[in-house]
Motif scaffolding. Structure first.
Motif, PDB file in Angstrom:
ATOM      1  N   ALA A 292      -7.925 -12.969 -18.449  1.00 14.84           N
ATOM      2  CA  ALA A 292      -7.958 -13.852 -19.613  1.00 14.84           C
ATOM      3  C   ALA A 292      -8.354 -13.091 -20.874  1.00 14.84           C
ATOM      4  CB  ALA A 292      -8.926 -15.009 -19.360  1.00 14.84           C
ATOM      5  N   LEU A 293      -9.227 -12.095 -20.720  1.00 18.17           N
ATOM      6  CA  LEU A 293      -9.627 -11.280 -21.867  1.00 18.17           C
ATOM      7  C   LEU A 293      -8.488 -10.361 -22.317  1.00 18.17           C
ATOM      8  CD1 LEU A 293     -13.223 -10.439 -20.621  1.00 18.17           C
ATOM      9  CD2 LEU A 293     -12.688 -11.632 -22.763  1.00 18.17           C
ATOM     10  N   VAL A 294      -7.845  -9.696 -21.366  1.00 20.37           N
ATOM     11  CA  VAL A 294      -6.735  -8.790 -21.705  1.00 20.37           C
ATOM     12  C   VAL A 294      -5.594  -9.567 -22.356  1.00 20.37           C
ATOM     13  CG1 VAL A 294      -4.978  -7.240 -20.737  1.00 20.37           C
ATOM     14  CG2 VAL A 294      -7.334  -7.125 -19.919  1.00 20.37           C
ATOM     15  N   GLU A 295      -5.442 -10.824 -21.982  1.00 23.85           N
ATOM     16  CA  GLU A 295      -4.375 -11.650 -22.547  1.00 23.85           C
ATOM     17  C   GLU A 295      -4.478 -11.756 -24.058  1.00 23.85           C
ATOM     18  OE1 GLU A 295      -2.739 -16.201 -21.832  1.00 23.85           O
ATOM     19  OE2 GLU A 295      -3.784 -15.155 -20.208  1.00 23.85           O
ATOM     20  N   ARG A 296      -5.681 -11.581 -24.596  1.00 24.78           N
ATOM     21  CA  ARG A 296      -5.871 -11.650 -26.052  1.00 24.78           C
ATOM     22  C   ARG A 296      -5.217 -10.466 -26.755  1.00 24.78           C
ATOM     23  NH1 ARG A 296      -8.973 -15.640 -27.593  1.00 24.78           N
ATOM     24  NH2 ARG A 296      -9.506 -14.772 -29.633  1.00 24.78           N
ATOM     25  N   LEU A 297      -4.891  -9.428 -26.001  1.00 24.12           N
ATOM     26  CA  LEU A 297      -4.199  -8.275 -26.580  1.00 24.12           C
ATOM     27  C   LEU A 297      -2.692  -8.484 -26.653  1.00 24.12           C
ATOM     28  CD1 LEU A 297      -6.185  -5.414 -24.824  1.00 24.12           C
ATOM     29  CD2 LEU A 297      -6.144  -5.883 -27.283  1.00 24.12           C
ATOM     30  N   PHE A 357     -18.791  -3.289 -18.976  1.00 18.28           N
ATOM     31  CA  PHE A 357     -19.457  -4.422 -18.351  1.00 18.28           C
ATOM     32  C   PHE A 357     -18.961  -5.722 -18.977  1.00 18.28           C
ATOM     33  CE2 PHE A 357     -22.292  -0.852 -17.755  1.00 18.28           C
ATOM     34  CZ  PHE A 357     -22.702  -1.004 -16.438  1.00 18.28           C
ATOM     35  N   LEU A 358     -18.682  -6.694 -18.145  1.00 16.59           N
ATOM     36  CA  LEU A 358     -18.366  -8.027 -18.640  1.00 16.59           C
ATOM     37  C   LEU A 358     -19.606  -8.612 -19.312  1.00 16.59           C
ATOM     38  CD1 LEU A 358     -16.325  -9.324 -15.560  1.00 16.59           C
ATOM     39  CD2 LEU A 358     -15.415  -8.755 -17.832  1.00 16.59           C
ATOM     40  N   PRO A 359     -19.460  -9.616 -20.168  1.00 17.34           N
ATOM     41  CA  PRO A 359     -20.626 -10.154 -20.893  1.00 17.34           C
ATOM     42  C   PRO A 359     -21.772 -10.610 -19.984  1.00 17.34           C
ATOM     43  CG  PRO A 359     -18.600 -10.930 -21.890  1.00 17.34           C
ATOM     44  CD  PRO A 359     -18.207 -10.212 -20.634  1.00 17.34           C
ATOM     45  N   ASP A 360     -21.471 -11.053 -18.765  1.00 19.73           N
ATOM     46  CA  ASP A 360     -22.492 -11.479 -17.803  1.00 19.73           C
ATOM     47  C   ASP A 360     -21.806 -11.607 -16.452  1.00 19.73           C
ATOM     48  OD1 ASP A 360     -24.804 -12.358 -16.595  1.00 19.73           O
ATOM     49  OD2 ASP A 360     -25.127 -14.056 -17.945  1.00 19.73           O
ATOM     50  N   LEU A 423     -11.212 -21.226 -20.171  1.00 18.25           N
ATOM     51  CA  LEU A 423     -12.150 -22.082 -20.893  1.00 18.25           C
ATOM     52  C   LEU A 423     -13.257 -21.244 -21.532  1.00 18.25           C
ATOM     53  CD1 LEU A 423     -13.100 -24.899 -21.665  1.00 18.25           C
ATOM     54  CD2 LEU A 423     -14.290 -25.039 -19.475  1.00 18.25           C
ATOM     55  N   TRP A 424     -13.797 -20.262 -20.771  1.00 14.74           N
ATOM     56  CA  TRP A 424     -14.859 -19.432 -21.352  1.00 14.74           C
ATOM     57  C   TRP A 424     -14.336 -18.640 -22.542  1.00 14.74           C
ATOM     58  CZ3 TRP A 424     -15.830 -14.412 -22.591  1.00 14.74           C
ATOM     59  CH2 TRP A 424     -17.146 -14.132 -22.991  1.00 14.74           C
ATOM     60  N   VAL A 425     -13.171 -18.024 -22.407  1.00 15.09           N
ATOM     61  CA  VAL A 425     -12.609 -17.244 -23.512  1.00 15.09           C
ATOM     62  C   VAL A 425     -12.322 -18.140 -24.710  1.00 15.09           C
ATOM     63  CG1 VAL A 425     -10.618 -15.883 -24.244  1.00 15.09           C
ATOM     64  CG2 VAL A 425     -11.656 -15.446 -22.019  1.00 15.09           C
ATOM     65  N   GLU A 426     -11.806 -19.328 -24.442  1.00 14.82           N
ATOM     66  CA  GLU A 426     -11.484 -20.289 -25.501  1.00 14.82           C
ATOM     67  C   GLU A 426     -12.716 -20.670 -26.305  1.00 14.82           C
ATOM     68  OE1 GLU A 426     -10.392 -24.848 -24.969  1.00 14.82           O
ATOM     69  OE2 GLU A 426      -8.709 -23.577 -24.377  1.00 14.82           O
ATOM     70  N   ASP A 427     -13.872 -20.789 -25.649  1.00 12.70           N
ATOM     71  CA  ASP A 427     -15.098 -21.230 -26.310  1.00 12.70           C
ATOM     72  C   ASP A 427     -15.992 -20.095 -26.789  1.00 12.70           C
ATOM     73  OD1 ASP A 427     -14.303 -23.788 -25.890  1.00 12.70           O
ATOM     74  OD2 ASP A 427     -15.754 -24.259 -24.325  1.00 12.70           O
ATOM     75  N   ASN A 428     -15.612 -18.847 -26.477  1.00 12.60           N
ATOM     76  CA  ASN A 428     -16.440 -17.698 -26.850  1.00 12.60           C
ATOM     77  C   ASN A 428     -15.565 -16.598 -27.440  1.00 12.60           C
ATOM     78  OD1 ASN A 428     -19.325 -18.275 -25.465  1.00 12.60           O
ATOM     79  ND2 ASN A 428     -17.708 -18.966 -24.093  1.00 12.60           N
ATOM     80  N   THR A 429     -14.814 -16.951 -28.465  1.00  8.06           N
ATOM     81  CA  THR A 429     -13.818 -16.031 -29.012  1.00  8.06           C
ATOM     82  C   THR A 429     -14.447 -14.772 -29.611  1.00  8.06           C
ATOM     83  OG1 THR A 429     -13.818 -17.300 -31.077  1.00  8.06           O
ATOM     84  CG2 THR A 429     -12.116 -17.828 -29.448  1.00  8.06           C
ATOM     85  N   GLU A 430     -15.618 -14.903 -30.247  1.00  2.00           N
ATOM     86  CA  GLU A 430     -16.242 -13.714 -30.846  1.00  2.00           C
ATOM     87  C   GLU A 430     -16.662 -12.720 -29.769  1.00  2.00           C
ATOM     88  OE1 GLU A 430     -19.344 -14.481 -33.595  1.00  2.00           O
ATOM     89  OE2 GLU A 430     -18.130 -15.784 -34.883  1.00  2.00           O
ATOM     90  N   ASP A 433     -13.473 -11.213 -28.217  1.00  2.44           N
ATOM     91  CA  ASP A 433     -12.820 -10.215 -29.058  1.00  2.44           C
ATOM     92  C   ASP A 433     -13.623  -8.917 -29.120  1.00  2.44           C
ATOM     93  OD1 ASP A 433     -10.682 -11.854 -29.553  1.00  2.44           O
ATOM     94  OD2 ASP A 433     -11.454 -12.613 -31.459  1.00  2.44           O
ATOM     95  N   ALA A 434     -14.966  -9.031 -29.092  1.00  8.65           N
ATOM     96  CA  ALA A 434     -15.803  -7.822 -29.103  1.00  8.65           C
ATOM     97  C   ALA A 434     -15.583  -7.022 -27.823  1.00  8.65           C
ATOM     98  CB  ALA A 434     -17.271  -8.209 -29.252  1.00  8.65           C
ATOM     99  N   TRP A 435     -15.463  -7.709 -26.688  1.00  2.00           N
ATOM    100  CA  TRP A 435     -15.238  -7.011 -25.424  1.00  2.00           C
ATOM    101  C   TRP A 435     -13.854  -6.365 -25.408  1.00  2.00           C
ATOM    102  CZ3 TRP A 435     -12.009  -6.705 -21.267  1.00  2.00           C
ATOM    103  CH2 TRP A 435     -12.510  -6.069 -20.129  1.00  2.00           C
ATOM    104  N   VAL A 436     -12.863  -7.097 -25.912  1.00  2.00           N
ATOM    105  CA  VAL A 436     -11.494  -6.565 -25.959  1.00  2.00           C
ATOM    106  C   VAL A 436     -11.431  -5.326 -26.854  1.00  2.00           C
ATOM    107  CG1 VAL A 436      -9.169  -7.050 -26.818  1.00  2.00           C
ATOM    108  CG2 VAL A 436     -10.348  -8.736 -25.406  1.00  2.00           C
ATOM    109  N   GLU A 437     -12.180  -5.346 -27.945  1.00  2.00           N
ATOM    110  CA  GLU A 437     -12.222  -4.182 -28.845  1.00  2.00           C
ATOM    111  C   GLU A 437     -12.830  -2.975 -28.115  1.00  2.00           C
ATOM    112  OE1 GLU A 437     -11.791  -1.766 -32.121  1.00  2.00           O
ATOM    113  OE2 GLU A 437     -10.951  -3.775 -31.780  1.00  2.00           O
TER     114      GLU A 437
END
Length: 445
Positions: A292-297, A357-360, A423-430, A433-437
């Protein structure tokens, strides 16, 4: 219809129909909810896609509904075969007024065909056709005793005038399809059953056609069930959880796999780009969150990145030790540990691939996101809030893994993890995006 609107139209209709009561049709072993905007069938040639569409037509009409089955390839052949036998088309059309397709339909056919026409005229001509079999193949005809209505198109493009008789199959199919939809526009609750309408179109045109068909369905409250071999359309349907993989069992019967239940359904039908990045993660929850995170790329990154899950942080450490970093390696690797493993795993040495590392812990993130927006989670799982609360009640205040597992046991593990991750990515976009960067700077995207 701009590209951005093309990309969002399917999701827009789904959002608008969230509260619509489902209308499930069962035919030939397939279950389809025709209250939804579109379902796409895909599979190898000869597996029974056309037969399934015809079975759906019979089931819908038997239940008192309206269904329009269109095999455009065959219809183009029938129309063309009739028109080329006539040498009086120029005189015939003088007896009829040109049909104005309107600005929208004109724009639709131009976008799909890829031509800005200098002139465009549609005619509906009446023919006396003695062959009853031919008449029976035309789904818009009435009584066999009535004159048969056939479309005739005249076009001008870059100084060249031509008609239906000289058109190529792909261009004729596009005009024929939108002509049929215009003469059917007064029908209510119509289900369009389209048998490979994009067979003679390039992939970009196939997707543009579907986007415009979806817009028409939004305007008229219609639905679509279609078959296709086009990768771009299949990929779009998979992303919307609206793809059905059609195959044949060993006993010769037809089998159906639904992308809403199995995200791998239909992946073998896609034309894949070469994988250039492999991400190793701890477990299945981490796999879905990472995807779901990589999908933002973007889709390009998704199609060239493979995510592999194992059994915990120890698995990551073993693979990491045996996978030295090459200077010109054709494939890049990264190791993605759960956020609760910070400090427990040594940082990457120079000769090792990067460790992130993932956020948690993903399950803890999923629980927080799911509890914060239960109504949204219920929508993503295609259920109601009361059912969701009832399923989660035994796990309230307990272990996060048990909470996620309990949800997965009821709604299907694949669908549950996918819904929670998005759902988590949708509600925690900042944070996303920081992790994707961070990932993008560690590997080349």
């Amino acid at each position: 219809m701009r590209k951005a609107k093309e990309d969002s139209i399917w999701s827009d209709i789904k959002q608008g129909r969230r509260a619509t009561t489902s209308r499930e049709i069962h035919a030939n072993g397939l279950t389809v909810d025709v209250a939804q905007p579109c379902v796409v069938l895909g599979g190898r040639s000869g597996v029974g896609k056309s037969r399934t569409l015809k079975s759906l037509q019979a089931a819908i009409t038997a239940g008192g509904g309206r269904a329009l089955f269109l095999d455009l390839n065959r219809l183009c052949q029938v129309v063309h075969d009739v028109l080329i036998t006539r040498d009086d088309l120029a005189e015939m059309k003088e007896e009829y007024e040109s049909l104005d397709p309107g600005e929208l339909r004109r724009g639709d056919v131009q976008r799909v065909v890829g031509r800005e026409y200098d002139a465009l005229s549609w005619f509906s001509l009446e023919f006396e056709i003695a062959n009853a079999k031919i008449v029976a193949e035309l789904p818009w005809t009435g009584s066999a005793d009535d004159p048969t209505l056939l479309p005739y198109f005249e076009l001008g493009y870059r100084g060249i005038d031509y008609s239906s008789v000289e058109m190529g199959q792909g261009e004729l199919a596009v005009h024929l399809l939108f002509w049929i939809l215009e003469i059917s526009r007064e029908q209510e609750d119509l289900v369009l059953l389209l048998d490979e309408p994009d067979a003679y179109l390039p992939p970009v045109a196939a997707r543009a056609m579907l986007a415009r068909l979806l817009r028409i369905c939004k305007e008229r409250k219609w639905s679509i069930v279609m078959s296709t071999h086009v990768s771009e359309v299949i990929e779009w349907a998979i992303a919307e959880d609206a793809f059905v993989r059609v195959s044949i069992k060993d006993d010769g019967s037809t089998a159906f796999s639904y992308s809403r239940e199995d995200e791998h359904a239909g992946r073998d039908l896609l034309s894949r780009e070469q994988v250039s990045r492999v991400l190793y993660v701890e477990d299945e929850s981490a796999l879905h969150l990472t995807r779901a995170l990589v999908e933002r790329l973007g889709q390009q990154a998704m199609s060239t990145t493979s995510v592999i899950w194992g059994r915990g942080a120890g698995y990551l450490g073993k693979v990491r030790d045996y996978l030295p970093r090459g200077v010109r390696a054709p494939i890049q690797y990264a190791f993605i540990a759960d956020g609760d493993q910070r400090g427990a795993i040594p940082s990457s040495a120079e000769a090792q691939w990067p460790l992130l590392f993932l956020p948690d812990d993903p399950d803890r993130l999923f629980v927080a996101a799911g509890n914060a927006r239960r109504d949204r989670l219920a929508m993503l799982l295609n259920t109601d809030r009361q059912t969701l609360d009832r399923v989660l009640e035994p796990h309230e205040g307990g272990d996060a893994h048990d909470w996620v597992n309990g949800l997965g046991d009821h709604f299907g593990r694949e669908a549950t993890l996918k819904a929670l991750a998005h759902l988590w990515v949708e509600d925690n976009t900042e944070d996303a995006d920081a992790w994707v960067e961070e990932l993008s700077t560690s590997l080349s995207f």
